[in-house]
Design a protein around this motif. Structure first.
Motif, PDB file in Angstrom:
ATOM      1  N   LEU A  98       0.830  -1.209   0.000  1.00  0.00           N
ATOM      2  CA  LEU A  98       0.000   0.000   0.000  1.00  0.00           C
ATOM      3  C   LEU A  98       0.858   1.250   0.000  1.00  0.00           C
ATOM      4  N   LEU A  99       1.965   1.218   0.760  1.00  0.00           N
ATOM      5  CA  LEU A  99       2.871   2.368   0.815  1.00  0.00           C
ATOM      6  C   LEU A  99       3.471   2.659  -0.549  1.00  0.00           C
ATOM      7  N   VAL A 100       3.979   1.615  -1.201  1.00  0.00           N
ATOM      8  CA  VAL A 100       4.597   1.787  -2.518  1.00  0.00           C
ATOM      9  C   VAL A 100       3.549   2.224  -3.540  1.00  0.00           C
ATOM     10  N   GLY A 101       2.371   1.601  -3.495  1.00  0.00           N
ATOM     11  CA  GLY A 101       1.318   1.965  -4.436  1.00  0.00           C
ATOM     12  C   GLY A 101       0.859   3.402  -4.262  1.00  0.00           C
ATOM     13  N   ALA A 102       0.664   3.832  -3.006  1.00  0.00           N
ATOM     14  CA  ALA A 102       0.248   5.213  -2.750  1.00  0.00           C
ATOM     15  C   ALA A 102       1.314   6.203  -3.197  1.00  0.00           C
TER      16      ALA A 102
END
Length: 289
Positions: A271-275
């Protein structure tokens, strides 16, 4: 200078890197009589158990639901509050508002939770207030599982919204005041100045907070949950962190709890990388991380 960095480096090694070895428990069948290295390997059996555990998935549903409400409210409200505080010209009033909104952050959930439990009891402050306006109720809201998500979300907003304004106010203080002067000369209203100057000036901090908030979607406030959760609202209050705490420490199933924690951590990183990737595209391909 290097000698001053040494304690911090040692702290990181001892408390952040060495414990990573404990993640091997997720792939083992561990009991308190074993050592981490001596426990038997069982492959992905713990993860297979997770997939069929209805109580885990209920905790996931509660975690995502509560976190989504918190994300929606706590992302926008600190920005709005920071802008309102920044636009106030009377210094004493500004300080009073900041103090009142900051104060709950420094109180523990034991104190705030006790206040909430008391206020929401059948004879609490909320029912007394409703009685004054003609609505008579003897409901104990903390025992109602259907109301728990909103109680958890809004109580967290109450505690943290003031603290969340600090970064925004600090960034606003660095905006060149000549921009506002030029906008006033051009006849721009306050709303136009906020939209065209203030918000673009804090856009990087907004992006950073959005990334961190999205990455924490599967996280939850364990202290808050342990204080507010009871036997009546537990179906709606049990979140991943409290589930891991209960299974790992109270039931002693350390391998299963480690597997749950590892899986959630992997999802949080994704989620961190995607955001960050999405925010990078929205901000002219300039990553804020």
């Amino acid at each position: 200078m290097q000698s001053m960095m040494l304690p911090g480096i040692l702290f990181m090694i001892v408390f952040n890197f060495i414990p990573i070895y404990g993640l091997t428990l997720a792939f083992k069948s561990y009991s308190v009589t074993d050592t981490i290295g001596g426990a038997k390997w069982n492959g992905i059996q713990n993860f297979q158990t997770i997939m069929g555990d209805k109580y885990f998935w209920q905790a996931v549903w509660n975690t995502v639901g509560i976190s989504a409400i918190k994300l929606t409210i706590e992302f926008f409200l600190p920005i709005a509050l920071a802008i309102m505080i920044y636009e106030v010209n009377w210094g004493p009033f500004k300080k009073i508002v900041q103090t009142i909104t900051y104060l709950p952050h420094f109180l523990s959930w034991i104190i705030l939770g006790g206040m909430l439990i008391n206020w929401m009891s059948s004879n609490g402050l909320i029912n007394q207030f409703l009685g004054l306006i003609g609505i008579h109720s003897q409901a104990n809201y903390m025992l109602d599982a259907n109301k728990y998500w909103n109680i958890a979300a809004w109580s967290d907003v109450w505690k943290e919204v003031g603290w969340g304004t600090i970064l925004y106010l600090a960034t606003m203080a660095g905006i060149d005041p000549t921009y506002y002067e030029a906008a006033e000369m051009d006849g721009a209203s306050k709303l136009r100045q906020i939209w065209s100057i203030t918000l673009p000036g804090i856009s990087n901090i907004i992006s950073l907070n959005l990334i961190l908030s999205v990455s924490a979607l599967f996280g939850s406030n364990l202290d808050q949950t342990l204080v507010l959760m009871n036997s009546q609202n537990q179906p709606a209050a049990e979140v991943i962190n409290s589930y891991v705490y209960r299974v790992g420490l109270t039931q002693g199933d350390f391998s299963y709890a480690t597997a749950v924690g590892l899986g959630v951590s992997v999802i949080s990183v994704i989620l961190l990388v995607g955001a960050n990737m999405i925010t990078k595209k929205l901000n002219d391909n300039q990553s804020v991380l």
